[in-house]
Structures are given as structure tokens and as C-alpha cells.
Scaffold this active site. Structure first.
Site, PDB file in Angstrom:
ATOM      1  N   SER A  26       0.810  -1.218   0.000  1.00  0.00           N
ATOM      2  CA  SER A  26       0.000   0.000   0.000  1.00  0.00           C
ATOM      3  C   SER A  26       0.843   1.267   0.000  1.00  0.00           C
ATOM      4  CB  SER A  26      -0.916   0.030   1.222  1.00  0.00           C
ATOM      5  OG  SER A  26      -1.738  -1.105   1.225  1.00  0.00           O
ATOM      6  N   LEU A  28       9.525   1.351  -7.025  1.00  0.00           N
ATOM      7  CA  LEU A  28      10.669   1.346  -7.946  1.00  0.00           C
ATOM      8  C   LEU A  28      10.979  -0.085  -8.383  1.00  0.00           C
ATOM      9  CD1 LEU A  28      11.098   3.806  -5.801  1.00  0.00           C
ATOM     10  CD2 LEU A  28      13.246   4.073  -7.050  1.00  0.00           C
ATOM     11  N   HIS A  34      12.137   0.588   6.943  1.00  0.00           N
ATOM     12  CA  HIS A  34      12.953   1.213   5.905  1.00  0.00           C
ATOM     13  C   HIS A  34      12.361   2.597   5.697  1.00  0.00           C
ATOM     14  CE1 HIS A  34      14.087   2.215   1.825  1.00  0.00           C
ATOM     15  NE2 HIS A  34      12.912   1.896   1.349  1.00  0.00           N
ATOM     16  N   TYR A  64      17.713   5.923  -2.747  1.00  0.00           N
ATOM     17  CA  TYR A  64      17.071   5.885  -4.061  1.00  0.00           C
ATOM     18  C   TYR A  64      16.013   6.980  -4.149  1.00  0.00           C
ATOM     19  CZ  TYR A  64      13.180   3.283  -1.870  1.00  0.00           C
ATOM     20  OH  TYR A  64      12.130   2.890  -1.074  1.00  0.00           O
ATOM     21  N   ASP A 115      22.484 -33.320  -8.870  1.00  0.00           N
ATOM     22  CA  ASP A 115      23.318 -34.463  -9.231  1.00  0.00           C
ATOM     23  C   ASP A 115      23.904 -35.009  -7.945  1.00  0.00           C
ATOM     24  OD1 ASP A 115      25.224 -32.443  -8.773  1.00  0.00           O
ATOM     25  OD2 ASP A 115      26.599 -33.253 -10.263  1.00  0.00           O
TER      26      ASP A 115
HETATM   27  P1  FAD Z   1       1.637  -7.026   1.585  1.00  0.00           P
HETATM   28  O1  FAD Z   1       1.405  -5.985   0.595  1.00  0.00           O
HETATM   29  O2  FAD Z   1       2.027  -6.589   2.950  1.00  0.00           O
HETATM   30  O3  FAD Z   1       0.374  -7.923   1.642  1.00  0.00           O
HETATM   31  C1  FAD Z   1       0.164  -8.860   2.681  1.00  0.00           C
HETATM   32  C2  FAD Z   1      -1.283  -8.853   2.993  1.00  0.00           C
HETATM   33  O4  FAD Z   1      -1.598  -9.871   3.924  1.00  0.00           O
HETATM   34  C3  FAD Z   1      -1.722  -7.555   3.630  1.00  0.00           C
HETATM   35  O5  FAD Z   1      -2.673  -6.962   2.792  1.00  0.00           O
HETATM   36  C4  FAD Z   1      -2.280  -7.973   4.970  1.00  0.00           C
HETATM   37  O6  FAD Z   1      -3.393  -7.211   5.343  1.00  0.00           O
HETATM   38  C5  FAD Z   1      -2.637  -9.420   4.731  1.00  0.00           C
HETATM   39  N1  FAD Z   1      -2.658 -10.186   5.961  1.00  0.00           N
HETATM   40  C6  FAD Z   1      -1.636 -10.343   6.838  1.00  0.00           C
HETATM   41  N2  FAD Z   1      -2.038 -11.079   7.888  1.00  0.00           N
HETATM   42  C7  FAD Z   1      -3.332 -11.392   7.673  1.00  0.00           C
HETATM   43  C8  FAD Z   1      -4.305 -12.133   8.402  1.00  0.00           C
HETATM   44  N3  FAD Z   1      -4.013 -12.713   9.575  1.00  0.00           N
HETATM   45  N4  FAD Z   1      -5.524 -12.257   7.879  1.00  0.00           N
HETATM   46  C9  FAD Z   1      -5.837 -11.687   6.703  1.00  0.00           C
HETATM   47  N5  FAD Z   1      -4.966 -10.981   5.972  1.00  0.00           N
HETATM   48  C10 FAD Z   1      -3.720 -10.826   6.442  1.00  0.00           C
HETATM   49  N6  FAD Z   1       9.473  -3.041  -3.285  1.00  0.00           N
HETATM   50  C11 FAD Z   1       9.852  -2.756  -4.539  1.00  0.00           C
HETATM   51  O7  FAD Z   1       9.880  -3.630  -5.366  1.00  0.00           O
HETATM   52  N7  FAD Z   1      10.225  -1.504  -4.900  1.00  0.00           N
HETATM   53  C12 FAD Z   1      10.207  -0.474  -4.012  1.00  0.00           C
HETATM   54  O8  FAD Z   1      10.540   0.654  -4.364  1.00  0.00           O
HETATM   55  C13 FAD Z   1       9.839  -0.761  -2.682  1.00  0.00           C
HETATM   56  N8  FAD Z   1       9.872   0.229  -1.753  1.00  0.00           N
HETATM   57  C14 FAD Z   1       9.379  -0.013  -0.521  1.00  0.00           C
HETATM   58  C15 FAD Z   1       9.280   1.031   0.372  1.00  0.00           C
HETATM   59  C16 FAD Z   1       8.703   0.846   1.607  1.00  0.00           C
HETATM   60  C17 FAD Z   1       8.616   1.988   2.549  1.00  0.00           C
HETATM   61  C18 FAD Z   1       8.215  -0.438   1.954  1.00  0.00           C
HETATM   62  C19 FAD Z   1       7.564  -0.671   3.261  1.00  0.00           C
HETATM   63  C20 FAD Z   1       8.359  -1.487   1.079  1.00  0.00           C
HETATM   64  C21 FAD Z   1       8.933  -1.294  -0.159  1.00  0.00           C
HETATM   65  N9  FAD Z   1       9.081  -2.333  -1.078  1.00  0.00           N
HETATM   66  C22 FAD Z   1       9.454  -2.071  -2.347  1.00  0.00           C
HETATM   67  C23 FAD Z   1       8.790  -3.726  -0.695  1.00  0.00           C
HETATM   68  C24 FAD Z   1       7.402  -4.121  -1.109  1.00  0.00           C
HETATM   69  O9  FAD Z   1       6.497  -3.144  -0.760  1.00  0.00           O
HETATM   70  C25 FAD Z   1       6.981  -5.422  -0.463  1.00  0.00           C
HETATM   71  O10 FAD Z   1       8.010  -6.354  -0.534  1.00  0.00           O
HETATM   72  C26 FAD Z   1       5.729  -5.972  -1.153  1.00  0.00           C
HETATM   73  O11 FAD Z   1       4.750  -4.999  -1.234  1.00  0.00           O
HETATM   74  C27 FAD Z   1       5.198  -7.155  -0.408  1.00  0.00           C
HETATM   75  O12 FAD Z   1       3.994  -7.565  -0.984  1.00  0.00           O
HETATM   76  P2  FAD Z   1       3.101  -8.665  -0.300  1.00  0.00           P
HETATM   77  O13 FAD Z   1       1.902  -8.847  -1.144  1.00  0.00           O
HETATM   78  O14 FAD Z   1       3.931  -9.828   0.003  1.00  0.00           O
HETATM   79  O15 FAD Z   1       2.757  -8.054   1.129  1.00  0.00           O
HETATM   80  N1  THG Z   2      31.231 -36.710  -3.782  1.00  0.00           N
HETATM   81  C1  THG Z   2      30.171 -37.441  -3.409  1.00  0.00           C
HETATM   82  N2  THG Z   2      28.928 -37.037  -3.685  1.00  0.00           N
HETATM   83  C2  THG Z   2      28.723 -35.867  -4.346  1.00  0.00           C
HETATM   84  C3  THG Z   2      29.801 -35.086  -4.779  1.00  0.00           C
HETATM   85  C4  THG Z   2      31.098 -35.542  -4.466  1.00  0.00           C
HETATM   86  N3  THG Z   2      27.467 -35.454  -4.592  1.00  0.00           N
HETATM   87  C5  THG Z   2      27.229 -34.116  -5.019  1.00  0.00           C
HETATM   88  C6  THG Z   2      28.249 -33.695  -6.029  1.00  0.00           C
HETATM   89  N4  THG Z   2      29.582 -33.943  -5.499  1.00  0.00           N
HETATM   90  C7  THG Z   2      28.040 -34.511  -7.273  1.00  0.00           C
HETATM   91  N5  THG Z   2      28.942 -34.165  -8.324  1.00  0.00           N
HETATM   92  C8  THG Z   2      29.820 -35.042  -8.897  1.00  0.00           C
HETATM   93  C9  THG Z   2      30.306 -34.737 -10.147  1.00  0.00           C
HETATM   94  C10 THG Z   2      31.136 -35.638 -10.814  1.00  0.00           C
HETATM   95  C11 THG Z   2      31.501 -36.829 -10.203  1.00  0.00           C
HETATM   96  C12 THG Z   2      31.067 -37.090  -8.928  1.00  0.00           C
HETATM   97  C13 THG Z   2      30.205 -36.207  -8.269  1.00  0.00           C
HETATM   98  C14 THG Z   2      32.334 -37.814 -10.929  1.00  0.00           C
HETATM   99  N6  THG Z   2      32.066 -38.001 -12.230  1.00  0.00           N
HETATM  100  C15 THG Z   2      32.809 -38.944 -13.064  1.00  0.00           C
HETATM  101  C16 THG Z   2      32.780 -38.460 -14.507  1.00  0.00           C
HETATM  102  O1  THG Z   2      31.947 -37.644 -14.855  1.00  0.00           O
HETATM  103  O2  THG Z   2      33.619 -38.920 -15.252  1.00  0.00           O
HETATM  104  C17 THG Z   2      32.255 -40.324 -13.006  1.00  0.00           C
HETATM  105  C18 THG Z   2      30.900 -40.491 -13.605  1.00  0.00           C
HETATM  106  C19 THG Z   2      30.488 -41.934 -13.733  1.00  0.00           C
HETATM  107  O3  THG Z   2      31.322 -42.816 -13.704  1.00  0.00           O
HETATM  108  O4  THG Z   2      29.264 -42.118 -13.888  1.00  0.00           O
HETATM  109  O5  THG Z   2      33.178 -38.444 -10.353  1.00  0.00           O
HETATM  110  O6  THG Z   2      32.119 -34.887  -4.761  1.00  0.00           O
HETATM  111  N7  THG Z   2      30.336 -38.568  -2.731  1.00  0.00           N
END
Ligand code: FAD
Ligand code: THG
Length: 832
Positions: A46, A51, A227, A258, A552
Site C-alpha cells: 500500500s 521502484l 525502511h 534511491y 546431481d
Molecule cells: P503485503 O502488501 O504486505 O500484503 C500482505 C497482505 O496480507 C496484507 O494486505 C495484509 O493485510 C494481509 N494479511 C496479513 N495477515 C493477515 C491475516 N491474519 N488475515 C488476513 N490478511 C492478512 N518493493 C519494490 O519492489 N520496490 C520499491 O521501491 C519498494 N519500496 C518499498 C518502500 C517501503 C517503505 C516499503 C515498506 C516497502 C517497499 N518495497 C518495495 C517492498 C514491497 O512493498 C513489499 O516487498 C511488497 O509490497 C510485499 O507484498 P506482499 O503482497 O507480500 O505483502
Molecule cells: N562426492 C560425493 N557425492 C557428491 C559429490 C562428491 N554429490 C554431489 C556432487 N559432489 C556430485 N557431483 C559429482 C560430479 C562428478 C563426479 C562425482 C560427483 C564424478 N564423475 C565422473 C565423470 O563424470 O567422469 C564419473 C561419472 C560416472 O562414472 O558415472 O566423479 O564430490 N560422494
């Protein structure tokens, strides 16, 4: 098809966008409740000045913003536009910021948004109030602008209402009912005016989110922070401005400020003041706020009284940057509340415990329509195809990251750092240290330089290895890459290839999957055949239904019904438990319900012992045969290393002979000391993550979340070898048949000859001046003597020898597409 019964809590920009997107996909059994009036509910939306700067290091966040811009540009309320596309200008007043703007321009190019750097004169042309003497340059994004948040709410309410969605104003949610008979799931939302039955509840309650989530026992890690937003009175230089806004929205990040114009006034937003957190419980609901409105200056629950003292520096700085404001006064101001999170990303997804309870929280206006679409796809299709949401998933956190102390500390720090220039490797410095491996004391003795991963203190390099620098000449990279870097990184990498090194792998997430049915369960979730003999280790992928890569992993079969999974993070655990829940209810699976998934990371530890001398170090210590036949590549077994029981797995992310050696935390230090002593005669060292990353890129091993994510399939990511289409059905299989034949982009290996030109990741790649892709990970390859950058490129450009350029700050770094892997393509090192 009206879809399930959905109740959305909150009609701010997020709830309204979700209702619109759900109903446009045919889900019309949707009720949106809000405690406040509509469309200006009294929530953050609101009074947001609206921005919309799309620039973001995260590709996903940029894409969510781009969709929001596109959607709001096409919306109006009775002819009043929902978006004023005045452009966005970020100015630099320091050389560091000017450099940073170049990095930001790179992100824009990588993510496909037009943006260009402009000189100081052009800054003033674009925004004539800007003081030419103060600025060094700027970054202009022509498609940025001002979202009219309340109008956007109204427009989306109208569209949804026309499709049958119900909006209930002045309905406060007091509780959420669940049924525990088939595992907890939502059944109804209780409001002050009665109960609304629900199959799905989506919490879009903004700063009130934690309070709503607690109604189902969910801990939602966000903090509402105040803020400051102020408005000047009339600025004489703007007198007569007939349109609401004509100048680009302006960011002066060096001073945490800003600006936007509104007719002849200027709105000033400030992040430079002390963090002012508020507990969600202390925020009034609308009715009580209205009751007190008469005798207080707090007209809306999400607005606190303006604290002028905190704004003093902002006003001084404003008068310097925009001298025309010296003829005006600050006329009104608020301390407005909105949500911060520990990593600055939104919280999206379903509760891990209560089925049907979803959240879409900590979302800016900037990303609101994108998030609405993402959530609608996720709910309707079971996954989101338009955006890669892994960085936004509410289940991404480690348990300690949900601790209230941690959340508060990090959120306040993120507020303070909103506009800071932060190196990609830089971890937040508080609260630290959090998690330490059993080797930590030894690592400190070796003067480790620590970075952080999932809360773990992780050595990046060891200063104790400095004497190695006498043996090799390690090239020094450019300034940016030289931060959080040491030449020792290079020496550790080379020493690993030459002799042997110990790597602390404790931070690698480990899951145990056990019980009758474990093999069948894992077969269903993975792309490779993991139902092999005990002692097998398999590298495999997990996919979502549309074939996108969820992770992976390695799957080690330690017994008939016992598996250890090497995973990438908490989302893997979440993916397992979520499917386990469904699995348990599949009557066709005998014993399916007895599978148990456990995170064993914290109670265990791991050392990677790798290098050509690894076998000479290990064999004499072991009670078991570690020869090539005694334990083959990608096999696991239990053994004793001295007094320490270990599970040894023969694989290596650094591409050298050796093993991951796992043991329980209590035996960790003994394992370290035993290996350390035995390694000394061979010149063995401890090596850090810097070396690790360089070595894995030489070997071409991908890293999930950086190189490939949900939006990529195995074939384009170069991981088709991990898919066994003949193994039987698995999640994502059907989609792969379609995708295999349609590879249009490829994760591609580039090399860079200039040893100083080390890039960091996320940089744009150009083909003769035309942006064609972006870098994922990069490092210098010390063995191959070249820089390495993996990049997503159109398939037709991904041919070896092709010359391209990487955009790095103001440079174009020449790079060449290379055949991969760059190191040991015949696998002689690993299999030897
Ligand atoms: P909200 O707009 O707060 O909506 C949540 C809604 O939930 C509310 O309407 C509330 O009434 C409702 N609600 C909560 N609890 C209940 C309940 N129990 N029962 C029923 N309803 C409930 N963002 C930008 O991108 N650009 C900007 O420039 C920017 N500037 C900002 C400047 C200020 C001063 C502020 C405060 C914020 C700014 N933001 C900005 C952030 C942005 O406003 C918020 O992140 C965004 O509006 C959040 O939206 P929302 O819908 O999640 O929350
Ligand atoms: N060790 C173990 N688990 C893991 C990782 C690890 N899990 C998450 C992440 N790292 C997974 N990533 C990889 C990437 C490559 C290989 C192993 C884990 C790897 N590859 C061989 C190849 O591509 O030649 C063998 C493949 C195959 O034989 O199939 O060794 O670091 N425990």
C-alpha cells in the site's frame, strides 16, 4: 476444471498476482482473504513507492522482475497505467561503484536485458536534477520504472474476479485447520467471519507471514525491518510537472539512497540507517491499528512513525546529489516495514510438514507478478517451467539457518548491506563460526583461510603451504579475482596433481536412505541404475517431471537396504522426504512405507585423500586391500585406517586417484592425524576449496546450482551419460524423450589464454559483439596453464576452436571453445 479449493491469505501485490495467474490457468475455486480493505489493504504494497530495478546477480530474480515489468506494462485500471516505464538509472560517485556498475551491466547482458553505461553528462541529461560534480557515470536500464502497486493489485483483482475468484476484505485469518489422519494437511482457514474449507492454502501475508506460518507449526525465516521513505514538499525546479513521473528512477548506492519523482515532489528511500527489526507478532492487525489511528501517527499497520534523526544524513546527501532539493523540505516520511531474509531471496514453496500449506513470502513489488506466475505454475503443474526457483525455495535452509537468533542477525546484516559491493566469494562475517568439522583445530594450526558453506567453516587455502610457492610460479590474476585468493591456491592444486593432498569434504551433504524398498525408491528418483551390487557407487541425476535437473548426486550402496547419498544441499533432503511421503502411500509398493531418509552430515565427516601418491599413503594404514582390484573406481567398502573405521569410496571430484574417507565425527581428528602423518614422507599437504574448484573445472565436473539447475536438462548440460533410459521408469523420463532430440544450448568449456584474465561467473559471452550466453563457473587451471570458464551457449556456437569474448567489467576477454575435459580425458589418473 475449477481446480482444488485454494485460499490465498493476503491481497497485496503477491496474493493478487497469484489469484490472477491461478485463475487464468483454470483454477477458479480460489478465495483471497485480507484483514484490510481492498485494494489498499494497509500492507507493504500500500505504500511502496514502486521502484522496479531489474538488475540482479540472480538470473531468476532478473527474470521474475522482467515478467513483472512486462505484465504490469500491459495492465491498467480504467485507463490508469500500472507501470510508468521511465527507465532506471544507478549512479556512481566513487571509482569502486563505477566498476561495480560495469559488473552489474554484465549481469543484465547475461540475463538478456538491455542496459548501458552512461557518462556523467548523460546522467544529467537523463535526470537533470543530478549534480554533475558528484557523479562519475551511471547504468541506464530503459525498461525499468515505477510499478503502481495498488493499481496493480486492483487490476489483478478485477481480472481474477471476472474468472470467479472471491475476494474477502476485512477477513482476518485467526487459525488454519489441519487433519492429521493421512499426514498433516490443511483443511480450512478460520477467519473472524467463519471458516473457509481449503485443499491448498497459500500464505501471501507479507510481514505477517511468520505469524500465519506458525498456525501450522512452520518456522518462516524472515524479519520485518523498517525502511525509511520520505517525500519532499514541492521542489521549485519541478514546478508545473504535469505527469506523475518523467525522470528515471534513481539509485545512489554509495549513500544507500534511491529516488523517484511524483509530480513536483521527490520520494527518497533510505537504507543507511540502523537496522530496525520488528517481530511479526508486534505488528498490529488492521482493525487494532485503525482503532489507535486517531491518537497516533501510525495510520497503517505496516508503517511506523518516521524517526527524523535517522534520516539526517540522507537529507544532507540528497541535497548534495540533487541540489534542487535545497529549495524544498522533507514534508512527510514513514518507517515502512517489509521482509528481509538471510540470503536476500524470497521464500517460496510448500511446508515440509503440512501438505497443502504454501508460502510466497519476502517478495518485492519488483518480482511480484513473476512470483505469482511461478507459484501458479508450481501449484497447477507440480513444477515451475518458466523460472528456476531453487534459490527461492523455502526449504533450502539448514536447521541452524532457522534459528531465530541467526535469522535476526543475518536479516539485519542484509539490510545494512543492501547496496554494498560484495565479492561473490565473500561470506557474511556474522554469525561465524557456526559449524566446524572435527579437523578444524588442525586446519587452524595450518593457518587456513576460511570461507563458509552451509554454515561450515571451510578452508579456501592454507597459509602453511606458502613454502610451496618456491617451487612453482603462480600467475597473479586481476584485482577482482585476486580478492579472497592467494597464490597458495595454485600451489595446492599443483601439489595435488604431483603428490597427494587431504581435502576436508565434511560440508558435502550426506543422506542415509535405508529400509526395505530403499532401492526401489531410489530407482524411481534417479536417472541411472542404482540397484546394483552392494559396494557400488553411482553418479546420477534427479529430475523433475519436465526433465529439468533437480540435483546431481552419488548413491553408494552399502548394503541390501542401506544407501549413502552424496547430495548438494537441503533441497535434496526435502526432495527425498517429499517423495517418500507420496511413496509411503503407494499401495503397490510392498514395504514402501518402511524407507527412512536421514541427514547424517552433522554426525559424520569426510576427508578426500587424492593424488598420485594417495595409495602409497593409505595402503600401509589399512586393514583391507586398496589396490586397483581391491577397490575399483566408483566402488565403496568399509575398512579400518589405523584405529579409525571408515567407509571408503573411490571417486574424486578433483580427478585424481584416491578416496573419500568417511567416519563418525568422534573419530575425525584421529583420521586426520593418521593420514597426515603417513602423508608427510610423500610431501602430502592439506588443500583448500580454491584448489578443489580449479581442479574440478580442469576435469569438467559440473556443480549443481551454478553450472546447471532446474532449467537445464541432462543433454544440454553434458550429463546425458548419467541417464539410463533402459533402466525402467523414473521421474522425468517421459519428458527426456522429447528433450533429447532438441538440444539448442550447451554448457560449454571455454579457455582463456591470458593468465591475468580470471573471470568469476555470471559474465556475458559475446560472439563478435553480440551477447550469446553467460559464464557459470570459472577458475584458473593451474595444471593446464589456462583460464577456464564454463558457459551456456547456443549449440551452434559450442564447437571446439570457436573464438568468443567474455565481458569482464570494461574488458572483452578473448576465449576459445575447448574440447572437454581439459585434463586427463583418458581417465588414466582415476583408474590407475
Ligand atoms: P503485503 O502488501 O504486505 O500484503 C500482505 C497482505 O496480507 C496484507 O494486505 C495484509 O493485510 C494481509 N494479511 C496479513 N495477515 C493477515 C491475516 N491474519 N488475515 C488476513 N490478511 C492478512 N518493493 C519494490 O519492489 N520496490 C520499491 O521501491 C519498494 N519500496 C518499498 C518502500 C517501503 C517503505 C516499503 C515498506 C516497502 C517497499 N518495497 C518495495 C517492498 C514491497 O512493498 C513489499 O516487498 C511488497 O509490497 C510485499 O507484498 P506482499 O503482497 O507480500 O505483502
Ligand atoms: N562426492 C560425493 N557425492 C557428491 C559429490 C562428491 N554429490 C554431489 C556432487 N559432489 C556430485 N557431483 C559429482 C560430479 C562428478 C563426479 C562425482 C560427483 C564424478 N564423475 C565422473 C565423470 O563424470 O567422469 C564419473 C561419472 C560416472 O562414472 O558415472 O566423479 O564430490 N560422494
Amino acid at each position: 476444471m475449477a481446480g482444488p479449493r485454494v485460499v490465498i491469505i493476503g491481497a497485496g501485490v503477491v496474493g493478487a498476482a497469484l489469484a490472477d495467474e491461478l485463475s487464468s490457468r483454470g483454477w477458479t475455486e480460489v478465495t483471497v482473504v485480507d484483514q484490510g480493505p481492498l485494494p489498499a489493504t494497509g500492507g507493504s504494497s500500500s505504500h511502496a513507492p514502486g521502484l522496479v530495478f531489474q538488475t540482479n546477480p540472480s538470473k531468476t530474480m532478473t527474470e521474475l522482475a522482467r515478467y513483472t515489468v512486462e505484465k504490469l506494462c500491459a495492465l491498467d485500471v480504467d485507463g490508469q497505467p500500472c507501470f510508468l516505464q521511465v527507465g532506471g538509472l544507478e549512479v556512481a560517485t566513487t571509482p569502486e561503484r563505477l566498476t561495480e556498475l560495469r559488473r552489474r551491466q554484465g549481469w543484465l547482458t547475461s540475463w538478456g536485458i538491455e542496459g548501458r553505461l552512461v557518462g556523467p553528462e548523460e546522467c544529467v541529461d537523463l535526470h537533470p536534477l543530478v549534480n554533475r560534480e558528484r557523479v562519475l557515470g551511471g547504468l541506464l536500464v530503459p525498461t525499468d520504472g515505477l510499478a503502481k502497486a495498488v493499481l496493480a493489485v486492483e487490476a489483478q483483482i478485477r481480472a481474477a474476479t471476472a474468472r470467479g475468484v472471491r475476494f474477502l476484505a476485512r477477513h482476518e485469518v485467526l487459525d488454519i485447520r489441519t487433519d492429521g489422519e493421512h499426514g498433516e494437511r490443511v483443511t480450512a482457514v478460520v477467519t473472524g467471519q467463519g471458516e473457509i474449507p481449503a485443499d491448498i492454502v497459500v500464505c501471501c501475508a507479507g510481514i505477517w507471514g511468520p505469524k500465519i506460518a506458525r498456525m501450522v507449526g512452520m518456522n518462516l525465516p524472515l524479519t520485518p525491518l523498517a525502511h525509511q521513505l520520505a517525500w519532499t514538499g514541492p521542489v521549485p525546479a519541478l514546478a508545473g510537472q504535469a505527469e506523475e513521473a518523467v525522470r528515471p528512477i534513481l539509485r545512489h548506492q554509495d549513500a544507500d539512497l534511491y529516488y523517484r519523482d511524483r509530480f513536483d515532489r521527490i520520494g527518497i528511500g533510505y537504507y543507511g540507517h540502523r537496522p530496525m527489526p520488528v517481530s511479526a507478532d508486534d505488528i498490529a492487525s488492521v482493525d487494532s491499528a485503525e482503532d489507535s489511528a486517531e491518537d497516533s501517527a501510525e495510520p497503517m499497520p505496516s508503517v511506523l512513525r518516521f524517526t527524523e534523526d535517522d534520516f539526517a544524513d540522507a537529507w544532507t546527501e540528497t541535497q548534495s546529489l540533487l541540489p534542487a532539493t535545497r529549495d524544498a523540505k522533507v514534508e512527510e516520511g514513514i518507517n515502512g516495514l517489509f521482509s528481509f531474509t538471510t540470503d536476500g531471496m524470497p521464500l517460496l514453496g510448500e511446508s515440509p510438514d503440512v501438505k497443502g500449506f504454501w508460502v510466497a513470502e519476502a517478495v518485492w513489488v519488483t518480482h511480484s507478478a513473476g512470483v505469482g506466475r511461478a507459484m501458479a505454475e508450481w501449484l497447477v503443474d507440480g513444477h515451475c517451467s518458466s523460472f528456476d526457483l531453487h534459490e527461492c525455495d523455502v526449504n533450502r535452509f539448514e536447521p541452524h539457518q532457522l534459528a531465530p537468533d541467526y535469522v535476526l542477525a543475518r536479516d539485519c546484516q542484509n539490510f545494512a548491506e543492501v547496496y554494498d559491493i560484495i565479492h561473490p566469494l565473500q561470506p557474511p562475517d556474522a554469525p561465524r563460526p557456526l559449524r566446524t568439522s572435527p579437523f578444524h583445530v588442525r586446519e587452524r594450526e595450518l593457518n587456513a583461510f576460511f570461507l563458509e558453506a552451509s554454515g561450515w567453516e571451510r578452508p579456501q587455502w592454507y597459509s602453511a603451504n606458502e613454502p610451496l610457492l618456491a617451487r612453482w610460479s603462480i600467475p597473479t590474476p586481476n584485482d577482482w579475482a585476486a580478492q579472497l585468493w592467494s597464490p597458495v591456491v595454485g600451489a595446492e592444486a599443483l601439489a595435488t596433481r604431483e603428490s597427494v593432498a587431504m581435502y576436508d569434504m565434511t560440508a558435502l551433504k550426506r543422506l542415509e536412505v535405508a529400509g526395505r524398498g530403499a532401492a526401489a525408491f531410489l530407482q524411481r528418483l534417479t536417472t541411472a541404475n542404482v540397484d546394483k551390487s552392494a559396494g557400488s557407487v553411482t553418479y546420477t541425476l534427479m529430475l523433475d517431471e519436465d526433465g529439468g535437473i533437480r540435483s546431481d548426486i552419488t548413491v553408494a550402496r552399502l548394503g541390501r537396504d542401506l544407501f549413502q547419498v552424496g547430495a548438494n544441499g537441503n533441497l535434496d533432503l526435502d526432495w527425498f522426504t517429499r517423495h517418500l511421503h507420496d511413496w509411503g502411500h503407494r499401495p503397490a509398493v510392498a514395504g514402501g512405507g518402511s524407507v527412512v531418509v536421514r541427514d547424517i552430515t552433522a554426525g559424520t565427516c569426510c576427508i578426500g585423500l587424492w593424488g598420485p601418491k594417495a595409495r602409497e599413503v593409505l595402503q600401509p594404514l589399512a586393514d583391507s586391500d586398496f589396490s586397483n582390484n581391491g577397490l575399483r573406481y566408483f566402488r565403496a567398502k568399509r575398512a579400518h585406517i589405523g584405529a579409525v573405521p571408515v567407509t571408503a569410496m573411490r571417486l574424486s571430484y578433483v580427478g585424481e586417484l584416491g578416496w573419500e574417507l568417511y567416519t563418525t565425527a568422534d573419530m575425525g581428528l584421529k583420521l586426520w592425524d593418521t593420514l597426515w602423518e603417513a602423508a608427510q614422507p610423500y610431501g602430502g599437504i592439506a588443500a583448500g576449496r580454491g584448489a578443489f574448484n580449479s581442479l574440478r573445472l580442469e576435469k569438467g565436473y559440473r556443480s549443481f546450482g551454478t553450472d546447471m539447475t532446474y532449467e537445464h536438462d541432462p543433454y544440454e548440460a553434458g550429463l546425458g551419460f548419467a541417464v539410463k533410459m533402459d533402466k525402467g521408469d523414473f521421474i522425468g523420463r517421459a519428458a527426456l524423450e522429447r528433450r533429447a532430440a532438441d538440444v539448442r544450448r550447451r554448457l560449454t568449456c571455454l579457455t582463456i589464454d591470458d593468465p591475468r584474465a580470471v573471470v568469476m561467473g555470471k559474465e556475458p559471452v559475446y560472439d563478435d559483439g553480440r551477447p550469446v550466453g553467460y559464464v557459470t563457473s570459472a577458475a584458473y587451471g593451474y595444471t593446464i596453464g589456462k583460464g577456464i570458464a564454463y558457459a551456456w551457449l547456443p549449440a551452434e556456437l559450442a564447437t571446439a576452436g570457436r573464438a568468443l569474448q567474455i565481458g569482464y567489467f570494461d574488458q572483452r576477454v578473448p576465449a576459445v571453445v575447448a574440447e572437454e575435459p581439459l585434463f586427463d580425458p583418458t581417465m588414466s589418473r582415476l583408474r590407475g
